[in-house]
Design a protein around this motif. Structure first.
Motif, short mmCIF file in Angstrom:
data_model
loop_
_atom_site.label_atom_id
_atom_site.label_comp_id
_atom_site.label_asym_id
_atom_site.label_seq_id
_atom_site.Cartn_x
_atom_site.Cartn_y
_atom_site.Cartn_z
N GLY A 25 -35.39 -31.02 -22.83
CA GLY A 25 -36.61 -31.54 -22.22
C GLY A 25 -37.79 -31.51 -23.18
O GLY A 25 -38.62 -32.42 -23.19
N ALA A 26 -37.84 -30.45 -23.99
CA ALA A 26 -38.93 -30.36 -24.95
C ALA A 26 -38.88 -31.51 -25.96
O ALA A 26 -39.93 -32.06 -26.34
N LEU A 27 -37.68 -31.85 -26.42
CA LEU A 27 -37.55 -32.96 -27.36
C LEU A 27 -38.02 -34.28 -26.73
O LEU A 27 -38.71 -35.09 -27.36
N TRP A 28 -37.61 -34.47 -25.47
CA TRP A 28 -38.06 -35.69 -24.77
C TRP A 28 -39.59 -35.69 -24.63
O TRP A 28 -40.25 -36.72 -24.80
N VAL A 29 -40.12 -34.55 -24.29
CA VAL A 29 -41.57 -34.46 -24.11
C VAL A 29 -42.30 -34.80 -25.41
O VAL A 29 -43.28 -35.55 -25.43
N LEU A 30 -41.84 -34.24 -26.52
CA LEU A 30 -42.48 -34.51 -27.80
C LEU A 30 -42.42 -35.99 -28.16
O LEU A 30 -43.41 -36.58 -28.63
N VAL A 59 -41.44 -37.68 -17.08
CA VAL A 59 -40.23 -37.54 -17.89
C VAL A 59 -39.60 -36.17 -17.71
O VAL A 59 -38.38 -36.03 -17.56
N VAL A 60 -40.44 -35.14 -17.71
CA VAL A 60 -39.90 -33.79 -17.53
C VAL A 60 -39.21 -33.65 -16.18
O VAL A 60 -38.13 -33.06 -16.06
N ALA A 61 -39.82 -34.20 -15.14
CA ALA A 61 -39.22 -34.10 -13.81
C ALA A 61 -37.86 -34.80 -13.76
O ALA A 61 -36.89 -34.28 -13.19
N VAL A 62 -37.78 -36.01 -14.36
CA VAL A 62 -36.51 -36.74 -14.35
C VAL A 62 -35.44 -36.01 -15.14
O VAL A 62 -34.30 -35.85 -14.69
N VAL A 63 -35.80 -35.54 -16.34
CA VAL A 63 -34.82 -34.86 -17.20
C VAL A 63 -34.31 -33.59 -16.55
O VAL A 63 -33.10 -33.33 -16.49
#
Length: 357
Positions: A25-30, A59-63
């Motif tokens: 999730g952190a990678l997606w967030v970045l 994005v965080v919620a979906v992931v």
């Protein structure tokens, strides 16, 4: 069978997946933040922070939702597989076999979804019921191979062996052959053995027969009193150096209404906060079903095991970390039934070791 799940603590098996989800999730967030911040800067710099926050939260919620769903589905599949494997080998005991009422409970170390090194099974030979309960040296999944070997040998030979001594010898031969064929480099065959208790009860006969291969002795409840069925121990299965010692068969009275508790060391080695082991006989005298003279019928045997589990949790604060198996059995004939003791039979005798031709 008592519901052992009510005594279980909630497992925390999802911790590694949660770490992985957080990292992913952190990678997606970045990545999303980089896009959402850099592009708006060229158009409306004042909106960059607001847009980035909204998109990032979505994005965080979906992931995290997708990761949680995958974890739940994977955990559910793992439980189904583990339960299927366990129930295939450790088949549930019937409520009634011949003259005996039966009930059992099993818990592998680690709780539901795990497999362990304890075992039990029952078989019929004519008008004779034979039962085994055992404990493979070690814990958890690595011991399950040895469990399968012992149960397979018991189910093959229990309906065929002429005597309990012959059954004992066949189990020893089969397990030693299994150890010789094992290719697990992580386990030393010299340290792989099985403590096991073999029991034989013939319909219409007051004597029960037992061979104890280094296993904890059963508890016999009779008319409000309890005692250990101590006797002449035989070596555990699989100890090469002691295989010539032979099986020692013991005979003891098992009258209508008597109840036997067979168990593995997970019961007696459960410790309280002070490190004291579970005092089986002392606690057994306080069990309600013992004070009432034993279960009146096979339908009450699961309740008796449930009372033992509750008492064990009261002592230790939780179910033991070791594997745990218990089997309760009671003779169901009417009290007026004639159950003669065979003439000329000693209570304990060395029956020798069966040798393979």
């Amino acid at each position: 069978m008592p519901d052992i799940g009510q005594f279980e603590e909630e497992p925390d098996d999802g911790q590694p997946l949660r770490h992985l989800a957080v990292a992913g999730g952190a990678l997606w967030v970045l990545a999303v933040c980089a896009v959402c911040v850099i592009l708006p800067l060229y158009i409306h710099p004042s909106l960059a922070c607001g847009i980035a926050s909204l998109v990032t939260a979505g994005v965080v919620a979906v992931v995290m939702g997708r990761v949680q769903d995958r974890y739940r589905h994977g955990a559910a599949r793992a439980l189904v597989v583990a339960d299927t494997v366990r129930r295939t080998l450790l088949r549930p005991l019937p409520e009634r076999v011949g003259a005996l009422g039966l009930a059992s409970v099993y818990r592998a170390c680690g709780g539901r979804g795990q497999v362990g090194g304890d075992l039990y099974a029952v078989a019929r030979k004519g008008r004779t019921t034979r039962l085994i309960i055992g404990d493979v040296c070690g814990k958890g999944l690595p011991t399950f191979e040895d469990v399968a070997a012992v149960l397979g040998a018991f189910r093959e030979w229990a309906p065929r062996a002429a005597t309990l001594a012959e059954l004992s010898a066949r189990l020893e031969e089969s397990f030693l052959r299994h150890l010789g064929e094992s290719d697990d480099p992580a386990r030393d065959t010299d340290e792989r053995f099985v403590t096991a208790l073999l029991l034989e009860v013939r319909d219409g006969e007051r004597l029960a027969r037992m061979v104890n291969h280094g296993h904890p002795p059963p508890v016999q409840a009779r008319r409000g009193s309890v005692a250990l069925v101590a006797g002449c121990p035989s070596p555990p299965l699989g100890l090469h150096a002691l295989r010539e010692c032979g099986a020692v068969e013991q005979r003891f009275d098992l009258d209508p209404g008597d109840t036997l508790l067979l168990y593995t060391d997970g019961l007696v080695e459960a410790r309280d906060a002070a490190g004291h082991c579970y005092p089986l006989l002392d606690r057994a005298t306080a069990w309600r079903w013992v004070r009432q003279g034993g279960p009146a019928d096979c339908e009450r045997l699961p309740d008796a095991l449930g009372e033992i589990l509750r008492d064990l949790v009261d002592h230790a604060g939780a179910l033991p970390k070791d594997d745990l198996a218990m089997v309760a059995l009671t003779r169901m004939e009417e009290p007026a039934a004639a159950l003669p003791r065979p003439a000329g039979e000693a209570r304990c005798e060395d029956t020798g070791q069966l040798r393979q031709d």
